[in-house]
Design an enzyme around this catalytic site. Sequence first.
Site, short mmCIF file in Angstrom:
data_model
loop_
_atom_site.label_atom_id
_atom_site.label_comp_id
_atom_site.label_asym_id
_atom_site.label_seq_id
_atom_site.Cartn_x
_atom_site.Cartn_y
_atom_site.Cartn_z
N LYS A 14 0.85 -1.20 0.00
CA LYS A 14 0.00 0.00 0.00
C LYS A 14 0.88 1.25 0.00
O LYS A 14 2.05 1.20 0.37
CB LYS A 14 -0.92 0.04 1.24
CG LYS A 14 -0.22 0.02 2.62
CD LYS A 14 0.21 1.38 3.15
CE LYS A 14 0.93 1.26 4.50
NZ LYS A 14 1.81 2.37 4.86
N PRO A 96 9.82 -4.30 -0.40
CA PRO A 96 10.92 -4.07 0.55
C PRO A 96 10.41 -3.95 1.99
O PRO A 96 9.31 -3.45 2.21
CB PRO A 96 11.54 -2.75 0.08
CG PRO A 96 10.61 -2.16 -0.91
CD PRO A 96 9.67 -3.22 -1.38
N GLY A 100 7.64 1.37 4.56
CA GLY A 100 6.38 2.11 4.66
C GLY A 100 5.35 1.65 3.63
O GLY A 100 4.37 2.35 3.36
N LEU A 101 5.57 0.45 3.08
CA LEU A 101 4.65 -0.06 2.06
C LEU A 101 3.72 -1.15 2.61
O LEU A 101 2.92 -1.72 1.86
CB LEU A 101 5.45 -0.61 0.86
CG LEU A 101 6.24 0.45 0.08
CD1 LEU A 101 7.15 -0.21 -0.96
CD2 LEU A 101 5.31 1.44 -0.63
N GLY A 102 3.83 -1.44 3.89
CA GLY A 102 2.87 -2.33 4.54
C GLY A 102 2.99 -3.80 4.17
O GLY A 102 2.03 -4.56 4.35
N GLY A 103 4.15 -4.22 3.67
CA GLY A 103 4.29 -5.60 3.20
C GLY A 103 3.94 -6.64 4.27
O GLY A 103 3.15 -7.55 4.02
N GLY A 104 4.51 -6.49 5.46
CA GLY A 104 4.26 -7.47 6.53
C GLY A 104 2.79 -7.48 6.93
O GLY A 104 2.21 -8.55 7.15
N SER A 105 2.18 -6.31 7.01
CA SER A 105 0.76 -6.21 7.38
C SER A 105 -0.11 -6.88 6.32
O SER A 105 -1.08 -7.58 6.64
CB SER A 105 0.34 -4.76 7.52
OG SER A 105 1.19 -4.08 8.41
N SER A 106 0.24 -6.67 5.07
CA SER A 106 -0.50 -7.30 3.98
C SER A 106 -0.34 -8.82 4.06
O SER A 106 -1.33 -9.57 3.96
CB SER A 106 0.05 -6.78 2.64
OG SER A 106 -0.49 -7.49 1.57
N ASP A 138 -1.86 -1.34 10.55
CA ASP A 138 -2.19 -1.34 9.12
C ASP A 138 -2.86 -2.64 8.68
O ASP A 138 -3.40 -2.72 7.57
CB ASP A 138 -0.91 -1.21 8.27
CG ASP A 138 -0.28 0.15 8.35
OD1 ASP A 138 -0.92 1.08 8.89
OD2 ASP A 138 0.86 0.30 7.88
O1 C5P Z 1 0.74 -0.94 14.91
P1 C5P Z 1 2.13 -1.11 14.39
O2 C5P Z 1 2.85 -2.25 15.04
O3 C5P Z 1 2.24 -1.15 12.91
O4 C5P Z 1 2.88 0.22 14.82
C1 C5P Z 1 4.28 0.31 14.94
C2 C5P Z 1 4.61 1.46 15.86
O5 C5P Z 1 4.24 2.70 15.25
C3 C5P Z 1 3.83 1.43 17.17
O6 C5P Z 1 4.52 0.68 18.12
C4 C5P Z 1 3.75 2.89 17.54
O7 C5P Z 1 4.95 3.29 18.17
C5 C5P Z 1 3.68 3.59 16.20
N1 C5P Z 1 2.29 3.92 15.83
C6 C5P Z 1 1.66 4.99 16.45
N2 C5P Z 1 0.38 5.31 16.13
C7 C5P Z 1 -0.28 4.61 15.18
C8 C5P Z 1 0.35 3.53 14.52
C9 C5P Z 1 1.64 3.21 14.87
O8 C5P Z 1 2.24 5.66 17.32
N3 C5P Z 1 -1.52 4.95 14.86
#
Ligand code: C5P
Length: 293
Positions: A14, A96, A100-106, A138
């Site tokens: 994404k 990659p 910031g492309l969300g690969g793991g979340s996808s 994500d």
């Molecule tokens: O939710 P995720 O594990 O992807 O987020 C990684 C880190 O990014 C979180 O531990 C948090 O520090 C930060 N984050 C945040 N606010 C969000 C999403 C992520 O502060 N809405």
Amino acid sequence: MLPEGGFMMKSPAKINLSLRILGRRADGFHELDTVFQEIDLCDEIEFYPAEEWCFRADGADLGPDQDNLVVRAARALSAYANVPCKARIFLRKTIPTGGGLGGGSSNASVTFHGLCRLWNLDVEWERLQELAAELGSDCPFFVYGGMARGRGRGEKLELYDGSLSGTVVAVFPGFGVNTRKAFSECEFDLTEHDKNVIFTAYLGEEEGTYILLEDCVNDLENIVLRVHPMLRELRDELSRLGADVSLLSGSGSTVFGVFRESSAARRAAQQLRERFTVYICRMVGRQRRAELR
Ligand code: C5P
């Protein structure tokens, strides 16, 4: 041909067409208002029936298996549905990591769908969305894909029909950005709820298509571009090369440009390819996401 009973699913990346940070929350996360858009840069995940658990990944340096979001998604679904966690899964990375492309979340959300099919489970997508929210902010978006506005941590979704036209040139600079660190350096007061997502689109010529206008904002750029000035240069270079919008995706490090003309996108990609990893992508609407599956 995949061995009997096996199948492959694509796991798209994404970009964030806009990312506003409304403020820091008491739980340490940040309140967001963002627009997610899937692009057709995809990892591939193969699923096979098996009598034990077996996970293999290649194409990227991914760290220990137990931290991998495919493994965590499989465990979460097996616990939720009360079925043994037996499958053979092979993840082929192209997206990659740390970009910031969300690969793991996808990958996590596609694993939910893949294992529902493999294990013959009929789990409502709303439940998958809740399970996904426990894995990452994500992840819920990728249960549905396409284009969606995300609020809360990013997990409260408003799905958009139709799709954006235009070609995306996504440029990965060769290093990742730590999301937690980028957010922790935000200088926002507790809550400032008057910011709105800035995202303007108008109807394209084909029914159900939209064209992106300028005005896209990513509040994390203030922090990330200060630490990595070359990303600012890259963003500005994409504009100079004709991008209608150029922006950091999520917390970066990927910078993307959206071009109305695919020929301009191809020319820009050619210019940047000598120095960076460059992907030319189309945007994936929810309709098309179903076809990728
Ligand atoms: O939710 P995720 O594990 O992807 O987020 C990684 C880190 O990014 C979180 O531990 C948090 O520090 C930060 N984050 C945040 N606010 C969000 C999403 C992520 O502060 N809405």
